[in-house]
Design a protein around this motif. Structure first.
Motif, PDB file in Angstrom:
ATOM      1  N   THR A  22       5.072   8.723  -4.233  1.00  0.00           N
ATOM      2  CA  THR A  22       4.551   7.386  -3.927  1.00  0.00           C
ATOM      3  C   THR A  22       5.165   6.337  -4.841  1.00  0.00           C
ATOM      4  OG1 THR A  22       2.621   7.773  -5.340  1.00  0.00           O
ATOM      5  CG2 THR A  22       2.365   8.200  -2.978  1.00  0.00           C
ATOM      6  N   ARG A  23       5.384   6.667  -6.083  1.00  0.00           N
ATOM      7  CA  ARG A  23       6.002   5.735  -7.028  1.00  0.00           C
ATOM      8  C   ARG A  23       7.429   5.401  -6.601  1.00  0.00           C
ATOM      9  NH1 ARG A  23       4.248   2.721 -11.510  1.00  0.00           N
ATOM     10  NH2 ARG A  23       5.296   3.460 -13.329  1.00  0.00           N
ATOM     11  N   PHE A  24       8.190   6.404  -6.227  1.00  0.00           N
ATOM     12  CA  PHE A  24       9.557   6.194  -5.787  1.00  0.00           C
ATOM     13  C   PHE A  24       9.592   5.388  -4.485  1.00  0.00           C
ATOM     14  CE2 PHE A  24      13.200   7.525  -3.203  1.00  0.00           C
ATOM     15  CZ  PHE A  24      14.217   7.068  -4.022  1.00  0.00           C
ATOM     16  N   ARG A  25       8.714   5.707  -3.566  1.00  0.00           N
ATOM     17  CA  ARG A  25       8.683   5.000  -2.281  1.00  0.00           C
ATOM     18  C   ARG A  25       8.346   3.526  -2.477  1.00  0.00           C
ATOM     19  NH1 ARG A  25       4.515   7.418   1.472  1.00  0.00           N
ATOM     20  NH2 ARG A  25       3.218   6.383  -0.029  1.00  0.00           N
ATOM     21  N   ASP A  26       7.389   3.234  -3.340  1.00  0.00           N
ATOM     22  CA  ASP A  26       7.029   1.838  -3.605  1.00  0.00           C
ATOM     23  C   ASP A  26       8.170   1.069  -4.256  1.00  0.00           C
ATOM     24  OD1 ASP A  26       4.553   2.186  -2.515  1.00  0.00           O
ATOM     25  OD2 ASP A  26       3.507   2.393  -4.436  1.00  0.00           O
ATOM     26  N   SER A  27       8.887   1.698  -5.162  1.00  0.00           N
ATOM     27  CA  SER A  27       9.987   0.999  -5.830  1.00  0.00           C
ATOM     28  C   SER A  27      11.190   0.849  -4.909  1.00  0.00           C
ATOM     29  CB  SER A  27      10.398   1.737  -7.101  1.00  0.00           C
ATOM     30  OG  SER A  27      10.980   2.979  -6.786  1.00  0.00           O
ATOM     31  N   ALA A  28      11.354   1.729  -3.952  1.00  0.00           N
ATOM     32  CA  ALA A  28      12.505   1.661  -3.052  1.00  0.00           C
ATOM     33  C   ALA A  28      12.302   0.658  -1.927  1.00  0.00           C
ATOM     34  CB  ALA A  28      12.788   3.045  -2.461  1.00  0.00           C
ATOM     35  N   ARG A  29      11.063   0.295  -1.636  1.00  0.00           N
ATOM     36  CA  ARG A  29      10.797  -0.623  -0.521  1.00  0.00           C
ATOM     37  C   ARG A  29      11.369  -1.997  -0.783  1.00  0.00           C
ATOM     38  NH1 ARG A  29       4.771  -0.523   0.977  1.00  0.00           N
ATOM     39  NH2 ARG A  29       5.501  -2.121   2.401  1.00  0.00           N
ATOM     40  N   GLY A  30      11.203  -2.516  -1.973  1.00  0.00           N
ATOM     41  CA  GLY A  30      11.801  -3.781  -2.342  1.00  0.00           C
ATOM     42  C   GLY A  30      11.105  -5.016  -1.797  1.00  0.00           C
ATOM     43  N   ASP A  31      10.091  -4.878  -0.966  1.00  0.00           N
ATOM     44  CA  ASP A  31       9.432  -6.050  -0.403  1.00  0.00           C
ATOM     45  C   ASP A  31       8.128  -6.377  -1.126  1.00  0.00           C
ATOM     46  OD1 ASP A  31       8.016  -3.893   0.489  1.00  0.00           O
ATOM     47  OD2 ASP A  31       7.759  -4.627   2.527  1.00  0.00           O
ATOM     48  N   LYS A  32       7.874  -5.702  -2.193  1.00  0.00           N
ATOM     49  CA  LYS A  32       6.639  -5.904  -2.931  1.00  0.00           C
ATOM     50  C   LYS A  32       6.925  -6.783  -4.144  1.00  0.00           C
ATOM     51  CE  LYS A  32       3.053  -3.233  -5.198  1.00  0.00           C
ATOM     52  NZ  LYS A  32       2.664  -1.888  -5.606  1.00  0.00           N
ATOM     53  N   VAL A  33       6.331  -7.962  -4.158  1.00  0.00           N
ATOM     54  CA  VAL A  33       6.497  -8.879  -5.276  1.00  0.00           C
ATOM     55  C   VAL A  33       5.119  -9.145  -5.856  1.00  0.00           C
ATOM     56  CG1 VAL A  33       7.216 -11.184  -5.969  1.00  0.00           C
ATOM     57  CG2 VAL A  33       8.498  -9.969  -4.209  1.00  0.00           C
ATOM     58  N   SER A  34       4.958  -8.841  -7.121  1.00  0.00           N
ATOM     59  CA  SER A  34       3.672  -9.136  -7.741  1.00  0.00           C
ATOM     60  C   SER A  34       3.843 -10.317  -8.681  1.00  0.00           C
ATOM     61  CB  SER A  34       3.140  -7.922  -8.487  1.00  0.00           C
ATOM     62  OG  SER A  34       3.870  -7.705  -9.651  1.00  0.00           O
ATOM     63  N   PHE A  35       2.832 -11.142  -8.737  1.00  0.00           N
ATOM     64  CA  PHE A  35       2.887 -12.320  -9.585  1.00  0.00           C
ATOM     65  C   PHE A  35       1.481 -12.693 -10.010  1.00  0.00           C
ATOM     66  CE2 PHE A  35       2.670 -13.707  -5.195  1.00  0.00           C
ATOM     67  CZ  PHE A  35       1.604 -14.593  -5.202  1.00  0.00           C
ATOM     68  N   ARG A  36       1.423 -13.516 -11.006  1.00  0.00           N
ATOM     69  CA  ARG A  36       0.157 -14.047 -11.496  1.00  0.00           C
ATOM     70  C   ARG A  36      -0.114 -15.351 -10.756  1.00  0.00           C
ATOM     71  NH1 ARG A  36      -0.578 -15.701 -17.772  1.00  0.00           N
ATOM     72  NH2 ARG A  36      -2.734 -16.400 -17.653  1.00  0.00           N
ATOM     73  N   PRO A  37      -1.251 -15.481 -10.103  1.00  0.00           N
ATOM     74  CA  PRO A  37      -1.528 -16.718  -9.355  1.00  0.00           C
ATOM     75  C   PRO A  37      -1.538 -17.939 -10.267  1.00  0.00           C
ATOM     76  CG  PRO A  37      -3.129 -15.015  -8.808  1.00  0.00           C
ATOM     77  CD  PRO A  37      -2.326 -14.508  -9.969  1.00  0.00           C
ATOM     78  N   VAL A  38      -1.125 -19.056  -9.735  1.00  0.00           N
ATOM     79  CA  VAL A  38      -1.115 -20.303 -10.500  1.00  0.00           C
ATOM     80  C   VAL A  38      -2.522 -20.633 -10.986  1.00  0.00           C
ATOM     81  CG1 VAL A  38      -0.617 -22.774 -10.370  1.00  0.00           C
ATOM     82  CG2 VAL A  38       0.930 -21.147  -9.285  1.00  0.00           C
ATOM     83  N   GLU A  39      -3.528 -20.279 -10.206  1.00  0.00           N
ATOM     84  CA  GLU A  39      -4.910 -20.550 -10.580  1.00  0.00           C
ATOM     85  C   GLU A  39      -5.314 -19.861 -11.886  1.00  0.00           C
ATOM     86  OE1 GLU A  39      -4.123 -19.303  -7.483  1.00  0.00           O
ATOM     87  OE2 GLU A  39      -4.253 -21.188  -6.408  1.00  0.00           O
TER      88      GLU A  39
END
Length: 88
Positions: A22-39
């Motif tokens: 699951t870790r490898f699959r998540d890193s290979a997808r490339g469409d997941k961007v995590s960020f800290r909300p401006v709020e």
């Protein structure tokens, strides 16, 4: 080896393999961007970003976000896009 100990070892190996896959699959997808909300940023930073967005200076807003969070450009752009969308 005792049968229960063997069962515990098998379950542990399966769990580790599942985690790795699951870790490898998540890193290979490339469409997941995590960020800290401006709020979640300090009020002064939020106001600066909002002011830049109100003057159609999206690049400045991204720069301000990156300075405040040290986020990569892709995450900063995503956070500013969400903030812009929420502002309407």
């Amino acid at each position: 080896m005792h049968p229960i100990a063997r069962l515990v070892v098998i379950i542990a190996v399966v769990a580790v393999v599942f985690w790795l896959v699951t870790r490898f699959r998540d890193s290979a997808r490339g469409d997941k961007v995590s960020f800290r909300p401006v709020e979640d940023l300090p009020l002064e930073v939020q106001q600066s970003i909002d002011l830049a967005l109100s003057h159609d200076r999206k690049a400045t807003a991204v720069k301000l976000y990156r300075q405040a969070t040290r986020a990569p450009a892709e995450a900063a752009k995503a956070a500013i896009d969400v903030r812009e969308w929420k502002r309407g």
